[in-house]
Design an enzyme around this catalytic site. Structure first.
Site, PDB file in Angstrom:
ATOM      1  N   HIS A   1      11.572 -53.803  -8.431  1.00 31.63           N
ATOM      2  CA  HIS A   1      12.525 -52.856  -9.462  1.00 31.63           C
ATOM      3  C   HIS A   1      13.817 -53.289  -9.147  1.00 31.63           C
ATOM      4  O   HIS A   1      14.504 -53.454  -7.946  1.00 31.63           O
ATOM      5  CB  HIS A   1      12.450 -51.374  -8.920  1.00 31.63           C
ATOM      6  CG  HIS A   1      11.343 -50.580  -9.134  1.00 31.63           C
ATOM      7  ND1 HIS A   1      11.165 -49.759 -10.311  1.00 31.63           N
ATOM      8  CD2 HIS A   1      10.188 -50.663  -8.364  1.00 31.63           C
ATOM      9  CE1 HIS A   1       9.695 -49.381  -9.960  1.00 31.63           C
ATOM     10  NE2 HIS A   1       9.189 -49.640  -8.941  1.00 31.63           N
TER      11      HIS A   1
ATOM     12  N   SER B   1       2.432 -47.296  -8.422  1.00 25.48           N
ATOM     13  CA  SER B   1       1.686 -46.711  -9.288  1.00 25.48           C
ATOM     14  C   SER B   1       1.172 -47.815 -10.294  1.00 25.48           C
ATOM     15  O   SER B   1      -0.086 -47.489 -10.924  1.00 25.48           O
ATOM     16  CB  SER B   1       2.220 -45.429 -10.183  1.00 25.48           C
ATOM     17  OG  SER B   1       3.374 -46.254 -10.959  1.00 25.48           O
TER      18      SER B   1
ATOM     19  N   ASP C   1      12.122 -51.089 -17.390  1.00 20.92           N
ATOM     20  CA  ASP C   1      11.472 -50.194 -17.087  1.00 20.92           C
ATOM     21  C   ASP C   1      11.135 -48.947 -18.162  1.00 20.92           C
ATOM     22  O   ASP C   1      12.441 -48.751 -18.651  1.00 20.92           O
ATOM     23  CB  ASP C   1      11.862 -49.464 -15.730  1.00 20.92           C
ATOM     24  CG  ASP C   1      10.643 -48.511 -15.152  1.00 20.92           C
ATOM     25  OD1 ASP C   1      10.263 -48.988 -14.109  1.00 20.92           O
ATOM     26  OD2 ASP C   1      10.385 -47.498 -15.686  1.00 20.92           O
TER      27      ASP C   1
ATOM     28  N   HIS D   1       5.606 -55.662  -8.444  1.00 22.72           N
ATOM     29  CA  HIS D   1       6.722 -55.713  -9.255  1.00 22.72           C
ATOM     30  C   HIS D   1       7.878 -55.270  -8.367  1.00 22.72           C
ATOM     31  O   HIS D   1       7.890 -54.324  -7.706  1.00 22.72           O
ATOM     32  CB  HIS D   1       6.657 -54.732 -10.490  1.00 22.72           C
ATOM     33  CG  HIS D   1       6.232 -53.342 -10.021  1.00 22.72           C
ATOM     34  ND1 HIS D   1       4.774 -53.028  -9.851  1.00 22.72           N
ATOM     35  CD2 HIS D   1       6.806 -52.276  -9.880  1.00 22.72           C
ATOM     36  CE1 HIS D   1       4.787 -51.763  -9.372  1.00 22.72           C
ATOM     37  NE2 HIS D   1       5.718 -51.216  -9.489  1.00 22.72           N
TER      38      HIS D   1
HETATM   39  P1  5GP Z   1       5.944 -48.108  -9.188  1.00 19.38           P
HETATM   40  O1  5GP Z   1       5.813 -46.650  -9.206  1.00 19.38           O
HETATM   41  O2  5GP Z   1       4.631 -48.810  -9.475  1.00 19.38           O
HETATM   42  O3  5GP Z   1       6.755 -48.603  -8.265  1.00 19.38           O
HETATM   43  O4  5GP Z   1       6.659 -48.508 -10.718  1.00 19.38           O
HETATM   44  C1  5GP Z   1       5.836 -48.818 -11.898  1.00 19.38           C
HETATM   45  C2  5GP Z   1       7.025 -48.699 -13.012  1.00 19.38           C
HETATM   46  O5  5GP Z   1       6.457 -49.217 -14.064  1.00 19.38           O
HETATM   47  C3  5GP Z   1       7.559 -47.267 -13.005  1.00 19.38           C
HETATM   48  O6  5GP Z   1       9.115 -47.398 -12.890  1.00 19.38           O
HETATM   49  C4  5GP Z   1       7.159 -46.958 -14.546  1.00 19.38           C
HETATM   50  O7  5GP Z   1       8.420 -46.341 -15.243  1.00 19.38           O
HETATM   51  C5  5GP Z   1       6.983 -48.165 -14.973  1.00 19.38           C
HETATM   52  N1  5GP Z   1       5.911 -48.342 -16.593  1.00 19.38           N
HETATM   53  C6  5GP Z   1       4.801 -47.592 -16.281  1.00 19.38           C
HETATM   54  N2  5GP Z   1       4.238 -48.030 -17.535  1.00 19.38           N
HETATM   55  C7  5GP Z   1       5.052 -49.147 -18.164  1.00 19.38           C
HETATM   56  C8  5GP Z   1       5.178 -49.520 -19.625  1.00 19.38           C
HETATM   57  O8  5GP Z   1       4.128 -49.493 -20.184  1.00 19.38           O
HETATM   58  N3  5GP Z   1       6.268 -50.347 -19.673  1.00 19.38           N
HETATM   59  C9  5GP Z   1       7.251 -50.489 -18.989  1.00 19.38           C
HETATM   60  N4  5GP Z   1       8.117 -51.181 -19.572  1.00 19.38           N
HETATM   61  N5  5GP Z   1       7.143 -49.775 -17.585  1.00 19.38           N
HETATM   62  C10 5GP Z   1       6.305 -49.138 -17.240  1.00 19.38           C
END
Ligand code: 5GP
Ligand code: ZN
Length: 115
Positions: free
Chosen positions: A103, A96, A33, A101
């Site tokens: 975590h 987001s 991440d 995905h």
């Molecule tokens: P969500 O908020 O959808 O559960 O998790 C999305 C995750 O993607 C977040 O923890 C964010 O830090 C990660 N993320 C967003 N953009 C990028 C990116 O360009 N590269 C990587 N490696 N992680 C990303």
């Protein structure tokens, strides 16, 4: 739901955008991440685009099993197999990126303030 062509994580799968892949199998990839919330914070995603974990489970249960197998492999490698696996589903829950995905979080004693 974003179209796969517009999807950041589909670009990681296709290799058209670079990211550090830490593990992979036939159906899934794992990468760090960009904004880690724990010493180990790795995202595991299916190679195919599904918006969220329930959609993936309904469409392709084996792909979800393969995703979880990859999460377990990463956690065994990096966190002694002790980890939290979180799938945020929907904006209110903090999702987001709309390519499912998990975590994988670990590497220290984790707190519990999910809400
Ligand atoms: P969500 O908020 O959808 O559960 O998790 C999305 C995750 O993607 C977040 O923890 C964010 O830090 C990660 N993320 C967003 N953009 C990028 C990116 O360009 N590269 C990587 N490696 N992680 C990303
Ligand atoms: Zn995608």
């Amino acid at each position: 739901m974003s179209l796969p062509l517009d999807c950041l994580f589909c670009k990681f799968v296709a290799g058209t955008l670079a990211t550090e892949i830490v593990a992979q199998n036939e159906r899934a990839i794992a990468f760090r991440d960009i904004n880690p919330q724990a010493p180990v914070h790795v995202l595991v995603i299916p190679r195919e685009h599904y918006a969220d974990v329930a959609t993936l489970a309904a469409a392709d249960p084996q792909a979800l099993a393969d995703l979880i197998e990859l999460a377990q492999e990463v956690a065994l490698d990096e966190a002694d197999g002790e980890y939290r696996l979180i799938f945020n589903s929907g904006p209110l829950a903090g999702q987001s990126v709309f390519h499912v995905h998990g975590h994988v979080l670990g590497g220290r004693k984790l707190g519990w303030t999910p809400a």
